[in-house]
Design a protein around this motif. Structure first.
Motif, PDB file in Angstrom:
ATOM      1  N   GLU A   1       6.367   9.692  -9.200  1.00 17.14           N
ATOM      2  CA  GLU A   1       5.735  10.994  -9.258  1.00 17.14           C
ATOM      3  C   GLU A   1       5.779  11.664 -10.426  1.00 17.14           C
ATOM      4  O   GLU A   1       4.848  12.715 -11.156  1.00 17.14           O
ATOM      5  CB  GLU A   1       5.642  11.393  -7.714  1.00 17.14           C
ATOM      6  CG  GLU A   1       4.178  12.640  -7.352  1.00 17.14           C
ATOM      7  CD  GLU A   1       4.528  12.915  -6.350  1.00 17.14           C
ATOM      8  OE1 GLU A   1       5.558  13.699  -5.807  1.00 17.14           O
ATOM      9  OE2 GLU A   1       3.842  12.870  -5.749  1.00 17.14           O
TER      10      GLU A   1
ATOM     11  N   ASN B   1      10.675   2.864  -6.793  1.00 13.04           N
ATOM     12  CA  ASN B   1       9.747   3.675  -7.402  1.00 13.04           C
ATOM     13  C   ASN B   1      11.337   5.207  -6.669  1.00 13.04           C
ATOM     14  O   ASN B   1      10.833   5.320  -5.019  1.00 13.04           O
ATOM     15  CB  ASN B   1       8.752   4.267  -6.605  1.00 13.04           C
ATOM     16  CG  ASN B   1       8.122   5.416  -7.388  1.00 13.04           C
ATOM     17  OD1 ASN B   1       7.898   6.112  -7.602  1.00 13.04           O
ATOM     18  ND2 ASN B   1       7.110   6.088  -6.285  1.00 13.04           N
TER      19      ASN B   1
ATOM     20  N   HIS C   1      -6.180   1.549  -1.939  1.00 17.31           N
ATOM     21  CA  HIS C   1      -7.514   0.912  -3.074  1.00 17.31           C
ATOM     22  C   HIS C   1      -7.000  -0.377  -2.246  1.00 17.31           C
ATOM     23  O   HIS C   1      -5.860  -0.586  -3.024  1.00 17.31           O
ATOM     24  CB  HIS C   1      -7.759   1.468  -4.416  1.00 17.31           C
ATOM     25  CG  HIS C   1      -7.343   2.501  -4.087  1.00 17.31           C
ATOM     26  ND1 HIS C   1      -8.659   3.440  -4.470  1.00 17.31           N
ATOM     27  CD2 HIS C   1      -6.653   3.738  -4.372  1.00 17.31           C
ATOM     28  CE1 HIS C   1      -8.403   4.782  -4.756  1.00 17.31           C
ATOM     29  NE2 HIS C   1      -7.466   5.011  -4.794  1.00 17.31           N
TER      30      HIS C   1
ATOM     31  N   GLY D   1       3.568   3.292  -4.303  1.00 18.85           N
ATOM     32  CA  GLY D   1       3.161   4.376  -6.052  1.00 18.85           C
ATOM     33  C   GLY D   1       3.051   3.800  -7.092  1.00 18.85           C
ATOM     34  O   GLY D   1       2.962   3.821  -7.936  1.00 18.85           O
ATOM     35  N   THR D   2       1.933   2.245  -6.741  1.00 17.42           N
ATOM     36  CA  THR D   2       2.142   1.293  -7.620  1.00 17.42           C
ATOM     37  C   THR D   2       0.633   2.029  -8.604  1.00 17.42           C
ATOM     38  O   THR D   2       0.912   2.128  -9.572  1.00 17.42           O
ATOM     39  CB  THR D   2       0.659   0.108  -7.220  1.00 17.42           C
ATOM     40  OG1 THR D   2       1.677   0.104  -5.956  1.00 17.42           O
ATOM     41  CG2 THR D   2       0.850  -0.966  -8.458  1.00 17.42           C
ATOM     42  N   THR D   3       0.133   2.961  -8.065  1.00 20.88           N
ATOM     43  CA  THR D   3      -0.935   3.232  -9.127  1.00 20.88           C
ATOM     44  C   THR D   3      -0.312   4.570 -10.076  1.00 20.88           C
ATOM     45  O   THR D   3      -0.379   5.114 -11.377  1.00 20.88           O
ATOM     46  CB  THR D   3      -1.734   3.873  -8.693  1.00 20.88           C
ATOM     47  OG1 THR D   3      -3.259   3.471  -7.714  1.00 20.88           O
ATOM     48  CG2 THR D   3      -3.076   4.972  -9.480  1.00 20.88           C
ATOM     49  N   THR D   4       0.567   5.469  -9.527  1.00 22.94           N
ATOM     50  CA  THR D   4       1.274   6.394 -10.083  1.00 22.94           C
ATOM     51  C   THR D   4       2.614   5.926 -10.777  1.00 22.94           C
ATOM     52  O   THR D   4       2.049   6.468 -12.204  1.00 22.94           O
ATOM     53  CB  THR D   4       1.936   6.854  -8.958  1.00 22.94           C
ATOM     54  OG1 THR D   4       1.750   7.266  -7.091  1.00 22.94           O
ATOM     55  CG2 THR D   4       3.199   8.209  -8.857  1.00 22.94           C
TER      56      THR D   4
ATOM     57  N   GLY E   1      -2.622   7.956  -3.968  1.00 25.43           N
ATOM     58  CA  GLY E   1      -3.019   8.339  -2.663  1.00 25.43           C
ATOM     59  C   GLY E   1      -4.251   8.065  -1.715  1.00 25.43           C
ATOM     60  O   GLY E   1      -4.075   8.326  -0.971  1.00 25.43           O
ATOM     61  N   GLY E   2      -4.841   7.369  -2.848  1.00 25.84           N
ATOM     62  CA  GLY E   2      -6.375   6.982  -1.528  1.00 25.84           C
ATOM     63  C   GLY E   2      -6.322   5.401  -1.675  1.00 25.84           C
ATOM     64  O   GLY E   2      -4.994   5.232  -2.465  1.00 25.84           O
TER      65      GLY E   2
ATOM     66  N   PRO F   1       0.756  -1.406   0.457  1.00 32.36           N
ATOM     67  CA  PRO F   1       0.341   0.276  -0.100  1.00 32.36           C
ATOM     68  C   PRO F   1       0.917   1.339  -0.243  1.00 32.36           C
ATOM     69  O   PRO F   1       1.508   1.847   0.710  1.00 32.36           O
ATOM     70  CB  PRO F   1      -1.035  -0.325   1.072  1.00 32.36           C
ATOM     71  CG  PRO F   1      -0.805  -1.648   1.517  1.00 32.36           C
ATOM     72  CD  PRO F   1       0.350  -2.110   0.975  1.00 32.36           C
ATOM     73  N   GLN F   2       0.537   1.712  -0.866  1.00 34.77           N
ATOM     74  CA  GLN F   2       1.373   3.344  -0.683  1.00 34.77           C
ATOM     75  C   GLN F   2       2.398   3.683  -1.469  1.00 34.77           C
ATOM     76  O   GLN F   2       3.528   4.596  -1.159  1.00 34.77           O
ATOM     77  CB  GLN F   2       1.717   4.187   0.654  1.00 34.77           C
ATOM     78  CG  GLN F   2      -0.540   4.353   1.037  1.00 34.77           C
ATOM     79  CD  GLN F   2      -1.723   5.400   0.142  1.00 34.77           C
ATOM     80  OE1 GLN F   2      -0.734   6.248   0.172  1.00 34.77           O
ATOM     81  NE2 GLN F   2      -1.740   4.815  -0.709  1.00 34.77           N
TER      82      GLN F   2
HETATM   83  N1  LIG Z   1       7.137  12.228  -2.902  1.00 36.54           N
HETATM   84  C1  LIG Z   1       6.736  11.276  -3.154  1.00 36.54           C
HETATM   85  N2  LIG Z   1       5.442  10.742  -3.393  1.00 36.54           N
HETATM   86  C2  LIG Z   1       5.208   9.482  -4.282  1.00 36.54           C
HETATM   87  C3  LIG Z   1       6.094   9.468  -5.328  1.00 36.54           C
HETATM   88  N3  LIG Z   1       4.999   8.310  -5.697  1.00 36.54           N
HETATM   89  C4  LIG Z   1       3.769   7.864  -5.682  1.00 36.54           C
HETATM   90  N4  LIG Z   1       3.592   8.943  -4.333  1.00 36.54           N
HETATM   91  C5  LIG Z   1       3.103   9.375  -3.141  1.00 36.54           C
HETATM   92  O1  LIG Z   1       2.730   9.025  -2.774  1.00 36.54           O
HETATM   93  C6  LIG Z   1       1.128   7.533  -2.404  1.00 36.54           C
HETATM   94  C7  LIG Z   1       0.685   6.857  -2.874  1.00 36.54           C
HETATM   95  O2  LIG Z   1       0.534   6.910  -4.323  1.00 36.54           O
HETATM   96  P1  LIG Z   1       0.034   5.480  -4.760  1.00 36.54           P
HETATM   97  O3  LIG Z   1       0.114   5.344  -6.668  1.00 36.54           O
HETATM   98  O4  LIG Z   1      -1.153   6.275  -4.796  1.00 36.54           O
HETATM   99  O5  LIG Z   1       0.134   3.702  -4.191  1.00 36.54           O
HETATM  100  P2  LIG Z   1      -0.650   3.060  -4.841  1.00 36.54           P
HETATM  101  O6  LIG Z   1      -0.054   1.802  -4.037  1.00 36.54           O
HETATM  102  O7  LIG Z   1      -1.304   2.717  -5.955  1.00 36.54           O
HETATM  103  O8  LIG Z   1      -1.166   2.907  -3.507  1.00 36.54           O
HETATM  104  P3  LIG Z   1      -2.520   1.237  -3.011  1.00 36.54           P
HETATM  105  O9  LIG Z   1      -3.208   1.402  -4.055  1.00 36.54           O
HETATM  106  O10 LIG Z   1      -3.602   2.706  -2.217  1.00 36.54           O
HETATM  107  O11 LIG Z   1      -2.061   0.600  -2.031  1.00 36.54           O
HETATM  108  C8  LIG Z   1       0.404   9.506  -3.368  1.00 36.54           C
HETATM  109  O12 LIG Z   1       0.497  10.472  -2.794  1.00 36.54           O
HETATM  110  C9  LIG Z   1       1.424   9.745  -3.973  1.00 36.54           C
HETATM  111  O13 LIG Z   1       1.321  11.096  -4.758  1.00 36.54           O
HETATM  112  C10 LIG Z   1       7.233   9.573  -5.123  1.00 36.54           C
HETATM  113  O14 LIG Z   1       7.661   9.128  -6.194  1.00 36.54           O
HETATM  114  N5  LIG Z   1       7.794  10.497  -4.467  1.00 36.54           N
END
Ligand SMILES: Nc1nc2c(ncn2[C@@H]2O[C@H](COP(=O)(O)OP(=O)(O)OP(=O)(O)O)[C@@H](O)[C@H]2O)c(=O)[nH]1
Ligand SMILES: [Mg+2]
Length: 355
Positions: free
Chosen positions: A231, A206, A31, A12-15, A28-29, A9-10
């Motif tokens: 990001e 990431n 999921h 940055g998978t979706t990013t 950022g939510g 979680p978090q």
């Molecule tokens: N500073 C920084 N923040 C990042 C980077 N990549 C992602 N984020 C932040 O990390 C948070 C989570 O990013 P997501 O892409 O939603 O992560 P995820 O893995 O999809 O999260 P879930 O689907 O909830 O498990 C967000 O607030 C992004 O803006 C990065 O390279 N640098």
């Protein structure tokens, strides 16, 4: 061909999914698995530029690969609820892209109590192993039960039992199933279980913007695709191309890493590209390694497969050296191949077939 993107979680998978595909998945939510997004992207290929100079086509069509953002596979590791649907989706993909967090941020919770790439990677692998173990044990129980009865397919069941027991042993030693020596027949036997640790995988770090200029080295993460500041690359995609350069320079980014990640995934899946040039269209096609010429023709049209006569083939390097098909023919580099010819990466092929 489909890659599933997963991460804690978090992480940055979706990013990363957005950065690679240009999609606009919500970032950022939390999921936990309700979110499975698909996107098809084209695979960058420098050979197409060279071939376009030779053929001067009206249109060039790149090979494609599909990505899927599968959130929530590891949610329970951080106190959430993992989604069975996410796991089921993951069983369907051809390869797995594991996002490993390496960026620091005061705003993004550090889910395992700190940013530790190797620990995240190990935690993910552990989970994939456990998921496979569960499937193996369930099936072994069922086989044992069946073998107590007088069943006609006894021998087949015993064979399967033996293979699965070897699998269980490997998993219990924390080795993925790819470490198990499997014959062709064993592989076929196991195919329907869609084991996760039999799938090829690739890690992507990431990284944060501050890590772009000093690439981080993490021992034990393998195999490793180019690191991506997901990001930043996602934001860059939103800009007009002429603005992008200045921002990249500011960030110390020489080229977008996402193209190289796409390429690495394509290669991971043992994909082979061949090219055709027909009616002013230059096109890259994808086949699995080991595909013969007739089946390759079938990629284009089933009629071409059924009516296959022969393939005129020249390797990309040969053609690039000769500069034209005519010259390649003169120098004897154009080969006539039959239906069983195994297509090689970079072949430029003209199929002849009976209609
Ligand atoms: N500073 C920084 N923040 C990042 C980077 N990549 C992602 N984020 C932040 O990390 C948070 C989570 O990013 P997501 O892409 O939603 O992560 P995820 O893995 O999809 O999260 P879930 O689907 O909830 O498990 C967000 O607030 C992004 O803006 C990065 O390279 N640098
Ligand atoms: Mg997500």
């Amino acid at each position: 061909m489909r890659m599933g993107i997963v991460g804690l979680p978090q992480s940055g998978t979706t990013t990363l999914f957005n950065a690679i595909t240009g999609a606009h998945g919500e970032v950022g939510g939390y999921h936990a698995g309700e979110q499975v997004a698909h996107a098809v992207v084209t695979v960058p290929d420098e050979r197409l530029d060279a071939l376009a100079r030779i053929f001067k086509p009206k249109e060039t069509i790149l090979a494609t690969i599909e990505f899927e953002d599968i959130g929530g596979v590891f949610a329970h590791l951080t106190g959430g609820e993992s989604s069975g649907r996410a796991l089921a989706e993951l069983r369907e993909v051809d390869g797995i892209l594991m996002v490993v967090r390496s960026f620091g941020s005061a705003f993004v919770p550090e889910v395992l109590g700190g940013v530790d790439a190797l620990r995240e990677y190990k935690a993910m692998n552990q989970e994939l192993l456990l998921a496979d173990l569960e499937v193996i044990e369930k099936r072994l129980h069922a086989i044992e039960r069946d073998l107590r009865k007088p069943v006609p397919e006894r021998e087949a069941l015993q064979r399967e039992q033996q293979v699965l027991e070897r699998c269980r042993e490997a998993v219990e030693q924390e080795k993925g199933l790819h470490a198990v020596q499997l014959s062709r027949a064993d592989e076929t036997l196991l195919r329907s279980y869609s084991f996760l640790t039999l799938k090829p995988h690739l890690c992507v770090l990431n990284i944060g913007e501050d890590q772009i200029s000093s690439p981080l080295v993490v021992e034990g993460l393998s195999p490793l695709a180019p690191a991506v500041c997901a990001e930043l690359e996602m934001e860059l995609l939103e800009l007009e191309e002429d603005e992008r350069g200045a921002f990249m320079e500011d960030a110390g980014l020489e080229e977008m890493a996402s193209g190289r990640v796409i390429r690495a995934c394509y290669d991971l899946l043992r994909a082979r590209t061949f090219f055709t040039h027909v009616s002013d269209k230059l096109r890259a096609w994808t086949v699995e390694a080991g595909t013969d010429a007739r089946r390759a023709a079938g990629k284009i049209h089933t009629d071409m497969e059924h009516g296959f006569i022969r393939a005129e083939v020249v390797g990309f390097d040969d053609l690039a050296e000769c500069g034209s098909i005519r010259e390649a023919r003169l120098r004897g580099r154009l080969r006539m191949e039959g239906k069983d010819y195994e297509v090689r990466a970079g072949d430029v092929i003209t199929f002849h077939f009976a209609r």
